[in-house]
Design an enzyme around this catalytic site. Structure first.
Site, PDB file in Angstrom:
ATOM      1  CG  ASN A 118      -0.304   0.054   2.394  1.00 45.09           C
ATOM      2  OD1 ASN A 118       0.783   0.256   3.196  1.00 45.09           O
ATOM      3  ND2 ASN A 118      -0.713  -1.573   3.516  1.00 45.09           N
TER       4      ASN A 118
ATOM      5  CG  ASP B  31      -7.280  -4.775   5.594  1.00 45.36           C
ATOM      6  OD1 ASP B  31      -6.679  -4.701   6.911  1.00 45.36           O
ATOM      7  OD2 ASP B  31      -7.800  -3.848   5.065  1.00 45.36           O
TER       8      ASP B  31
ATOM      9  N   PRO C 252      -3.733 -11.979   8.961  1.00 51.03           N
ATOM     10  CG  PRO C 252      -1.750 -12.156  10.366  1.00 51.03           C
ATOM     11  CD  PRO C 252      -2.013 -11.979   9.138  1.00 51.03           C
ATOM     12  CG  ASP C 253      -7.250  -7.444  13.129  1.00 52.86           C
ATOM     13  OD1 ASP C 253      -6.305  -6.245  13.782  1.00 52.86           O
ATOM     14  OD2 ASP C 253      -8.264  -6.797  12.516  1.00 52.86           O
ATOM     15  CB  ILE C 254      -1.514  -6.999  13.870  1.00 49.41           C
ATOM     16  CG1 ILE C 254      -0.862  -7.778  12.530  1.00 49.41           C
ATOM     17  CG2 ILE C 254      -0.553  -6.382  15.361  1.00 49.41           C
ATOM     18  CD1 ILE C 254       0.430  -7.280  11.869  1.00 49.41           C
TER      19      ILE C 254
ATOM     20  CE  LYS D 184      -9.542  -4.271  14.251  1.00 48.68           C
ATOM     21  NZ  LYS D 184      -8.201  -3.740  13.129  1.00 48.68           N
TER      22      LYS D 184
END
Ligand SMILES: Cc1cc2nc3c(=O)[nH]c(=O)nc-3n(C[C@H](O)[C@H](O)[C@H](O)COP(=O)(O)O)c2cc1C
Length: 437
Positions: free
Chosen positions: A244, A312, A338-340, A375
Site C-alpha cells: 500500500n 488486509d 491476520p488482524d494484528i 477491537k
C-alpha cells in the site's frame, strides 16, 4: 517544562518550532522540536571540522547554538565559521579571545545559566579528564563545571587513547554524574589507524541531543512502548508484491517522539525508511512477520501504538518462480491476513493500553468509532486519506476518537510535530487517568 497550551491562539506568540492546532474555538500549542539554547563545546581534534555541520543542523532545527572553542579546538576550526553558521557569538578559550572579552568576570556563569544543554563535540581525551575531575582551566571547562543543564559528550580520538583505562574511567565518572555519551564508531581514523574512536555521525549526535534535552513525561518515562509502522508487503512471486502507499514516516516520527519523552520504544517496521536512532527496531515484510514480531514483544510492553498500514489481504499462494503472463483474463485469489491489532488486543493485560490508527477515505469518524469498539482500543487516531492525503505527504491531520467521542483534530502539521502532539496528548491523558485512580 512542556508547552502545551489549550485556549485561543494569540497571533505572533508562537515560539520557533511551535505550532498551533486549530479546531473550532480551540487552539492547542504543541511543542516543536523542543527548541533549546545549546552550548556547543569544540575541542582539539581533527573531527572538529564536523562540528560546523552539527552547529548548522541544530540551528536549522530551531535551536539557538553558541559555540565555545578550546585553544586547541581553535587550531582546527575558526570562530568566524561557527558564528556565521549559527548567527550567535562564538567564544574563545580565555578572556582575551572571542566574545569572552566583553565581561570576563561573569561570562562563564551567564553562559552556564543560558544553556538548556551543553554538548561537547568532538570531545578530546583531555577535556573528558578535566571534566571528570572538576578542573576549570578555560571557558569550556568552567562552563561545564558551573552549569546545571544536561551535558552530552561525543568523544573522538585514536583507538589506543579511546581504549585506555584512564579514558574509560573518566567516561564512567561522567556517566555517573548523569551525563550522556554518544560512543564513537569504528573506521579509519585521521591518524591512519583503523579501529574505534571515530566521531559518531552528526545526525545521530543531533538526535542524541534532542533526546537528552527533551523534558520527560512522567506517564511515559521508562515505559516500554511497542510501535508498528510502515506498509507490509505480500509477495505474489519473487518479482511482484501486494502493498500500500504508506511509507512508515508517521510511525517513525511517533517512535522518535515517544523516545524523546523517555519511553523505551520497540519499533516493528515495514518499508524502506531508515530506522530512527536510539530506537530498538526490527524489520519485517509481511503481515504475518509483523504479527510474530509483535506477539513476542507484547507481553513485555506497557502500551502499543499500531501505526502500521497492514495489508488486509495477501495472495492465496506465493510462487517461487516468476509467474508468466497468460492469455485472457487473469484472477488473483486473495485471503485475509491476520488482524494484528485485534490479536494483540485480545491478549492484552488490564494494565496495557492500545492506540490504533485508521486511514479512511469517507465517513472517517464513524469508522474510527466502530474500530475503537470492535477491537477494544483506548483511542483511534484517524487520518482522512481521501485524494491520497496522509500517505507520503509532509503534513497531516489526525483526529483522536475515544470512548468519549471525537476529540479536537490535531493538524495540519508536519509529521514530526504531529507525532509530538500525539505523544503530549496521550501522555497527559495517561497522567490524568493515573491521578483519577
Ligand atoms: C593534529 C592533531 C590531532 C589531534 N586529534 C585528537 C583527537 O582526535 N582526540 C584527542 O583526544 N586529542 C587529539 N589531539 C590532541 C589534543 O589536541 C590535545 O590533547 C589538546 O591538549 C586538547 O586540548 P583541548 O581538550 O583543550 O581541546 C590532537 C592533536 C593534534 C596536533
Amino acid at each position: 517544562m512542556v508547552r502545551w497550551v489549550m485556549g485561543h491562539s494569540e497571533p505572533g506568540s508562537i515560539a520557533p518550532g511551535e505550532a498551533l492546532i486549530n479546531a473550532p474555538g480551540v487552539a492547542w500549542r504543541v511543542p516543536g522540536a523542543h527548541p533549546m539554547q545549546i552550548i556547543l563545546g569544540i575541542t582539539g581534534g581533527v573531527a572538529a571540522y564536523k562540528s560546523a555541520d552539527l552547529a548548522r543542523l541544530l540551528a536549522n532545527q530551531g535551536h539557538r547554538v553558541r559555540c565555545i572553542l578550546t585553544e586547541a579546538g581553535a587550531r582546527f576550526i575558526t570562530p568566524l565559521t561557527l558564528s556565521s553558521l549559527t548567527g550567535e557569538p562564538c567564544y574563545g578559550a580565555n578572556p582575551d579571545q572571542g566574545e569572552w572579552r566583553a565581561n570576563p568576570s561573569i561570562e562563564h556563569i551567564e553562559l552556564a545559566r543560558w544553556a538548556d544543554l551543553v554538548a561537547v563535540v568532538p570531545a578530546t581525551a583531555n577535556i573528558l579528564g578535566k571534566a571528570a575531575n572538576g578542573l576549570a582551566s578555560d571557558l569550556l571547562s568552567t562552563v561545564l563545571l558551573a552549569t546545571r543543564a544536561p551535558v552530552l559528550w561525543a568523544p573522538a580520538m585514536n583507538t589506543g587513547m579511546w581504549e585506555h583505562p584512564a579514558v574509560q574511567a573518566n567516561l564512567a565518572r561522567l556517566r555517573s554524574f548523569g551525563h550522556a555519551v554518544v560512543d564513537p564508531g569504528e573506521g579509519v581514523l585521521a591518524c591512519g589507524e583503523e579501529g574505534s574512536g571515530k566521531l559518531a555521525d552528526v545526525a545521530s549526535i543531533a538526535e542524541a541531543i534532542q533526546v537528552h534535552g527533551t523534558p520527560k513525561l512522567r506517564s511515559l518515562n521508562g515505559r516500554r512502548i511497542l510501535i508498528t509502522s510502515g506498509p507490509t508487503r505480500e509477495d505474489l512471486d519473487p518479482v511482484r508484491t501486494l502493498t500500500n502507499r504508506s511509507t512508515g514516516a508517521m510511525g517513525i516520527e511517533l517512535a522518535r517522539a515517544f523516545r524523546d519523552v523517555g519511553a523505551r520504544v520497540q519499533l516493528v517496521l515495514g518499508g524502506d525508511l531508515l530506522a530512527p536512532w536510539g530506537v530498538d527496531t526490527v524489520r519485517v515484510r509481511s503481515a504475518q512477520e509483523m504479527l510474530a514480531a509483535c506477539e513476542s514483544r507484547w507481553g513485555g510492553a506497557d502500551g502499543l501504538v499500531g501505526a502500521a498500514a497492514v495489508a488486509d489481504q495477501r495472495p492465496e499462494s506465493s510462487a517461487c518462480e516468476k509467474v508468466k503472463k497468460g492469455d485472457g483474463p487473469e484472477t488473483l485469489v486473495l485471503v485475509r491476513t491476520p488482524d494484528i491489532l485485534a490479536t494483540l488486543s485480545a491478549a492484552r493485560r488490564a494494565d496495557q493500553w492500545i492506540l490504533g490508527f485508521a486511514a479512511e477515505s469517507e465517513n472517517h469518524l464513524a469508522h474510527a468509532a466502530a474500530k475503537l469498539q470492535k477491537k477494544h482500543l483506548d483511542a483511534v487516531l484517524v487520518n482522512d486519506v481521501q485524494g491520497g492525503r496522509a500517505f507520503g505527504a509532509q503534513a497531516n491531520t489526525l483526529t483522536p476518537v475515544t470512548a468519549q467521542g471525537p476529540q479536537p483534530p490535531m493538524g495540519p502539521l508536519p509529521k514530526d510535530q504531529l507525532a509530538r502532539a500525539v505523544v503530549q496528548w496521550w501522555g497527559h491523558r495517561l497522567e490524568a487517568t493515573e491521578r483519577g485512580r
